[in-house]
Design an enzyme around this catalytic site. Sequence first.
Site, mmCIF file in Angstrom:
data_model
loop_
_atom_site.group_PDB
_atom_site.id
_atom_site.type_symbol
_atom_site.label_atom_id
_atom_site.label_comp_id
_atom_site.label_asym_id
_atom_site.label_seq_id
_atom_site.Cartn_x
_atom_site.Cartn_y
_atom_site.Cartn_z
ATOM 1 N N GLU A 58 -3.912 7.885 -4.812
ATOM 2 C CA GLU A 58 -4.140 7.212 -6.096
ATOM 3 C C GLU A 58 -5.383 7.774 -6.761
ATOM 4 O O GLU A 58 -6.365 8.061 -6.065
ATOM 5 C CB GLU A 58 -4.293 5.701 -5.875
ATOM 6 C CG GLU A 58 -3.013 5.072 -5.347
ATOM 7 C CD GLU A 58 -3.104 3.555 -5.178
ATOM 8 O OE1 GLU A 58 -4.126 2.952 -5.607
ATOM 9 O OE2 GLU A 58 -2.162 2.982 -4.627
ATOM 10 N N HIS A 76 -1.294 0.593 -9.812
ATOM 11 C CA HIS A 76 -1.954 -0.368 -8.906
ATOM 12 C C HIS A 76 -2.444 -1.568 -9.724
ATOM 13 O O HIS A 76 -3.645 -1.848 -9.825
ATOM 14 C CB HIS A 76 -3.118 0.295 -8.152
ATOM 15 C CG HIS A 76 -3.439 -0.422 -6.866
ATOM 16 N ND1 HIS A 76 -3.750 0.215 -5.704
ATOM 17 C CD2 HIS A 76 -3.463 -1.746 -6.570
ATOM 18 C CE1 HIS A 76 -3.969 -0.664 -4.751
ATOM 19 N NE2 HIS A 76 -3.798 -1.872 -5.254
ATOM 20 N N ARG A 123 0.854 -1.176 0.000
ATOM 21 C CA ARG A 123 0.000 0.000 0.000
ATOM 22 C C ARG A 123 0.896 1.234 0.000
ATOM 23 O O ARG A 123 1.947 1.243 0.670
ATOM 24 C CB ARG A 123 -0.924 0.024 1.230
ATOM 25 C CG ARG A 123 -2.128 -0.908 1.135
ATOM 26 C CD ARG A 123 -3.147 -0.438 0.083
ATOM 27 N NE ARG A 123 -4.327 -1.292 0.009
ATOM 28 C CZ ARG A 123 -4.526 -2.245 -0.915
ATOM 29 N NH1 ARG A 123 -3.616 -2.494 -1.824
ATOM 30 N NH2 ARG A 123 -5.649 -2.949 -0.926
HETATM 31 P P1 NAD Z 1 -1.169 -10.861 4.743
HETATM 32 O O1 NAD Z 1 -2.018 -10.299 5.799
HETATM 33 O O2 NAD Z 1 -1.282 -12.317 4.394
HETATM 34 O O3 NAD Z 1 0.386 -10.575 5.056
HETATM 35 C C1 NAD Z 1 0.854 -9.370 5.588
HETATM 36 C C2 NAD Z 1 2.011 -9.697 6.518
HETATM 37 O O4 NAD Z 1 2.597 -8.464 6.942
HETATM 38 C C3 NAD Z 1 1.572 -10.449 7.795
HETATM 39 O O5 NAD Z 1 2.306 -11.646 7.930
HETATM 40 C C4 NAD Z 1 1.888 -9.472 8.912
HETATM 41 O O6 NAD Z 1 2.336 -10.113 10.112
HETATM 42 C C5 NAD Z 1 3.023 -8.664 8.288
HETATM 43 N N1 NAD Z 1 3.245 -7.400 8.973
HETATM 44 C C6 NAD Z 1 2.368 -6.640 9.693
HETATM 45 N N2 NAD Z 1 3.001 -5.556 10.196
HETATM 46 C C7 NAD Z 1 4.283 -5.629 9.774
HETATM 47 C C8 NAD Z 1 5.416 -4.796 9.960
HETATM 48 N N3 NAD Z 1 5.364 -3.667 10.692
HETATM 49 N N4 NAD Z 1 6.581 -5.162 9.386
HETATM 50 C C9 NAD Z 1 6.674 -6.294 8.642
HETATM 51 N N5 NAD Z 1 5.630 -7.138 8.451
HETATM 52 C C10 NAD Z 1 4.456 -6.797 9.005
HETATM 53 O O7 NAD Z 1 -1.465 -9.983 3.445
HETATM 54 P P2 NAD Z 1 -1.184 -10.379 1.919
HETATM 55 O O8 NAD Z 1 -2.343 -11.114 1.336
HETATM 56 O O9 NAD Z 1 0.190 -10.986 1.818
HETATM 57 O O10 NAD Z 1 -1.167 -8.930 1.269
HETATM 58 C C11 NAD Z 1 -0.214 -7.948 1.663
HETATM 59 C C12 NAD Z 1 -0.688 -6.584 1.217
HETATM 60 O O11 NAD Z 1 -0.497 -6.471 -0.217
HETATM 61 C C13 NAD Z 1 -2.199 -6.396 1.383
HETATM 62 O O12 NAD Z 1 -2.526 -5.926 2.650
HETATM 63 C C14 NAD Z 1 -2.554 -5.403 0.313
HETATM 64 O O13 NAD Z 1 -2.578 -4.127 0.899
HETATM 65 C C15 NAD Z 1 -1.424 -5.531 -0.708
HETATM 66 N N6 NAD Z 1 -1.887 -5.983 -2.017
HETATM 67 C C16 NAD Z 1 -1.671 -5.181 -3.097
HETATM 68 C C17 NAD Z 1 -2.031 -5.608 -4.377
HETATM 69 C C18 NAD Z 1 -1.763 -4.766 -5.579
HETATM 70 O O14 NAD Z 1 -2.507 -4.880 -6.557
HETATM 71 N N7 NAD Z 1 -0.738 -3.959 -5.583
HETATM 72 C C19 NAD Z 1 -2.637 -6.867 -4.537
HETATM 73 C C20 NAD Z 1 -2.834 -7.651 -3.413
HETATM 74 C C21 NAD Z 1 -2.454 -7.208 -2.154
#
Ligand code: NAD
Length: 367
Positions: free
Chosen positions: A295, A317, A266
């Site tokens: 965005e 995005h 994000r």
């Molecule tokens: P997820 O919840 O499975 O994984 C996120 C991980 O980040 C968790 O393991 C959590 O413990 C960890 N985390 C939390 N705080 C942290 C910190 N301070 N430092 C390091 N790690 C930390 O989520 P996901 O399905 O892997 O998705 C991750 C993010 O990717 C989503 O939240 C979404 O915002 C983003 N995303 C973007 C797109 C895109 O099109 N660009 C697509 C899908 C997801």
Amino acid sequence: MPNNFRVFATCDIGDALEVLRKRGYQLEVYPDPKAPPKGLIIDRLRSGIDGLITTLRDQIDAEIFEAGKGTLKVVAQYAVGFDNINRADANRCKVPFTNTADVLTEATAEFAFFMLGSLARKLWSAEHLTRENKWGFWHPYLPFLGDEVTGKTVAIIGTGRIGLAMIKKCSGFDMNILCYDPAYQNHEYIKAIQETIDLRYARGIQKEKTSIKYVSLEDALRQADFVSVHVPLLREGESPTPTFHLFNEKRLRMMKPTSFLVNTSRGPVIDENALTKALKENWIAGAALDVYEKEPLPPESPLRDPSIEDRCRLFPHFASAARITRLSPDPAKGMAGRCIQGLIDVLERNYSGDVKRMPYVVNKEAF
Ligand code: NAD
């Protein structure tokens, strides 16, 4: 049995919506490709909507839940991230909301890897050279060279679903992998990746022995050639380890001047002013971004500065933007299918109406 639930979708999510029409739902889809104004969503809710289909462009908060009071039963978010939904407000009003985790994991991770590759091997600059007829001669190192990915070290920040999938892609490129996640560590997965690496080395498939391990954030940033970010957006007060501006001036300065930063998570996880400074003053070698603090990326964004365009890749995005991932009506394959199924589960009281057992509901704690 026909259902006459009323559903408002703030965006067309494709053929999967037919599933609802066939079940007898009264479906209204906002026809404009741009997001509807909040006032319009509020008007629709006041007219007595049972289910609301949202995207990350819609701010879903107390005002929205208030407008849906008495009728709104579910908010089905077409995304895995849900930082646009105020969880506390949803919980207070006892409205479950769903997301589309898992089905976009591989597509997002592979895009992150392609972004990493495009930065490392200067694909954008190389194509411009060719198209703009500036490719005057072949030369061993002029006008520029890229950096190999194979054998380098990548730091994975956040080892949830997408972080782990990114690890899998990076291990296929014989990379050393440093993992950082203060809240969730999947040691079993990391062990399995190391065993795979060891087998590839033992069988002569990869030439150099590489490794994977969990480290501190500081070690990850100081040692990595590539840093790929996979955290949710968590603001102050939402987590003991918030991610808002996780990449600020201090953290960017920890990175090597030869290193690259990739962000598909994000936008607000990176302080864009600090990143622009880092790129201009060469604290790091480059960055590739798919998400932004605001965005679509505003015309006046400092990231558009022509002086850094050779080392700053910008995408709209787009990481989950692959056909099957976005549109498949199959809940096991597509965001559209999973979004619809999450909505149906709640409205039709699947799982005996037990919200806690519904796989796509996020805020189970409220029930
Ligand atoms: P997820 O919840 O499975 O994984 C996120 C991980 O980040 C968790 O393991 C959590 O413990 C960890 N985390 C939390 N705080 C942290 C910190 N301070 N430092 C390091 N790690 C930390 O989520 P996901 O399905 O892997 O998705 C991750 C993010 O990717 C989503 O939240 C979404 O915002 C983003 N995303 C973007 C797109 C895109 O099109 N660009 C697509 C899908 C997801």
